[in-house]
Design an enzyme around this catalytic site. Sequence first.
Site, PDB file in Angstrom:
ATOM      1  N   GLN A  71      42.130  44.699  39.094  1.00 14.74           N
ATOM      2  CA  GLN A  71      41.450  44.376  37.849  1.00 14.74           C
ATOM      3  C   GLN A  71      40.032  44.962  37.799  1.00 14.74           C
ATOM      4  OE1 GLN A  71      42.871  39.891  37.883  1.00 14.74           O
ATOM      5  NE2 GLN A  71      42.280  40.489  35.831  1.00 14.74           N
ATOM      6  N   HIS A  72      39.472  44.948  36.597  1.00  7.16           N
ATOM      7  CA  HIS A  72      38.053  45.198  36.308  1.00  7.16           C
ATOM      8  C   HIS A  72      37.599  46.646  36.385  1.00  7.16           C
ATOM      9  CE1 HIS A  72      38.004  40.917  36.768  1.00  7.16           C
ATOM     10  NE2 HIS A  72      37.987  40.943  38.084  1.00  7.16           N
ATOM     11  N   ASP A 227      46.591  42.479  38.780  1.00  2.00           N
ATOM     12  CA  ASP A 227      47.320  42.157  40.004  1.00  2.00           C
ATOM     13  C   ASP A 227      47.565  40.665  40.190  1.00  2.00           C
ATOM     14  OD1 ASP A 227      44.599  41.679  40.442  1.00  2.00           O
ATOM     15  OD2 ASP A 227      44.450  43.028  42.165  1.00  2.00           O
TER      16      ASP A 227
END
Length: 463
Positions: A71-72, A227
């Site tokens: 992520q991110h 995830d």
Amino acid sequence: MALVMGVDSSTQSCKIVVRDADSGELVRHGRAGHPDGTEIDPARWHDALETALADAGGMDGVDAVSVGAQQHGMVCLDEAGETVRQALLWNDTRSAESARDLVTELGGGQAWADAVGVVPVAAITAAKLRWLADHEPDNADRTAAVCLPHDWLSWRLGGARGLDALATDRGDASGTGYFSAATNEYRVDLLGLALRGRTPHVPTVAAPSTRIGTTSGGAAIGPGTGDNAAAALALGAGEGDLVVSIGTSGVVSAVTTVAPRDASGLVAGFADATGRQLPLVCTLNAARVLDATARLLGVDHDELSRLALSTESQGLVMVPYLEGERTPNRPDATGAIHGLRLTNSTPAHLARSAIEGLLCSLADGIDHLVAQGATVSRVLLVGGGAKSEAVRVLAPAVFGMPVDVPPPGEYVADGAARQAAWVLSGGAEPPAWAAADIPRYEADPTPAVRERYAEVSHLTEGT
């Protein structure tokens, strides 16, 4: 037999599973590594995907595919769809000051929690975009679209047909800092705040079982997810289930129907991959703490585990902030050892303190989720770190509750595959796949270990 493929593009590698869409039976699998570092050319993700695909026997016979990923990560694209710069990953902490600035500019943590359920820290995409605007304004000007790693890979699988074809899901979008999992809407004003007035295109947020595209071979492409949401989907996590994942990062998440609004920012108001909420606490330090301790002692992981279980820690505490820390938000902190005495100056004591320190950090995350209203009826322990016998044995003692440990598996890839099967079925719920027997670990609680950790964890450098 219909086949579905799940992709896990994690920080360290790309893993692929191909499963029977109806039963979930594993048919074949593949893997390829990613380069180290906290920034990467996204093309390297695609290269690894191609290598893992070849290792898994290719796309032959695959009817649907979905991508789960870290992520991110900040992926910036220009008008032609080319990457503007290397992607900044979640574990890149250069944006820590940018995050603090954003929190202040909107009026504090509560303002962010109310707006999107997430208070920016260095990991969050919005903070990375502010760093870009302030340190690389020319690249910020060139950015016509911003997306996440899984969005980009899904887009590439579909032929990268233009920026308007970019798509994501609630689970991954909720980690950006400019999408609200409570309202299911982008906050374009916060995107503009992060980029100092620039508002590039963002991916369409697709419903959980939506087909967002088609591969060149005709396979349906699912919306994919982050995830943690993918792992929860693979585990069949429902309300009351708490998932503790020990991977590159440490993650504690709970499936709920209520979106949290934690002004401290410790609990992020993320979404899951089924339409519900997935409030989450994430630490920067997890399985690599085990790696580092094993390396320091000159042993393998089996011996590290044996050493840890051969003794008590006897007051020795490791605060495992080896890469700074995200929860608590101490990006400049370092690891520390406290309570060293002649009687506990042994490899076994150090091994024990490292594992207990890691588990104490995660136990703090459990407490934060419960304080935000999460109910806990079952704890599921997964991730590479859960392969350690000492981690499995000591977790229920530190957490103060029984722990279920599913067999080792590629849960992010499996969750993506289950989503792909959902896209094929078109049902109201994802298909039910048979679950393996899950062993339960129980132990007497050891509150003194957590109390000692609490006494010293705030003393680390960078607080």
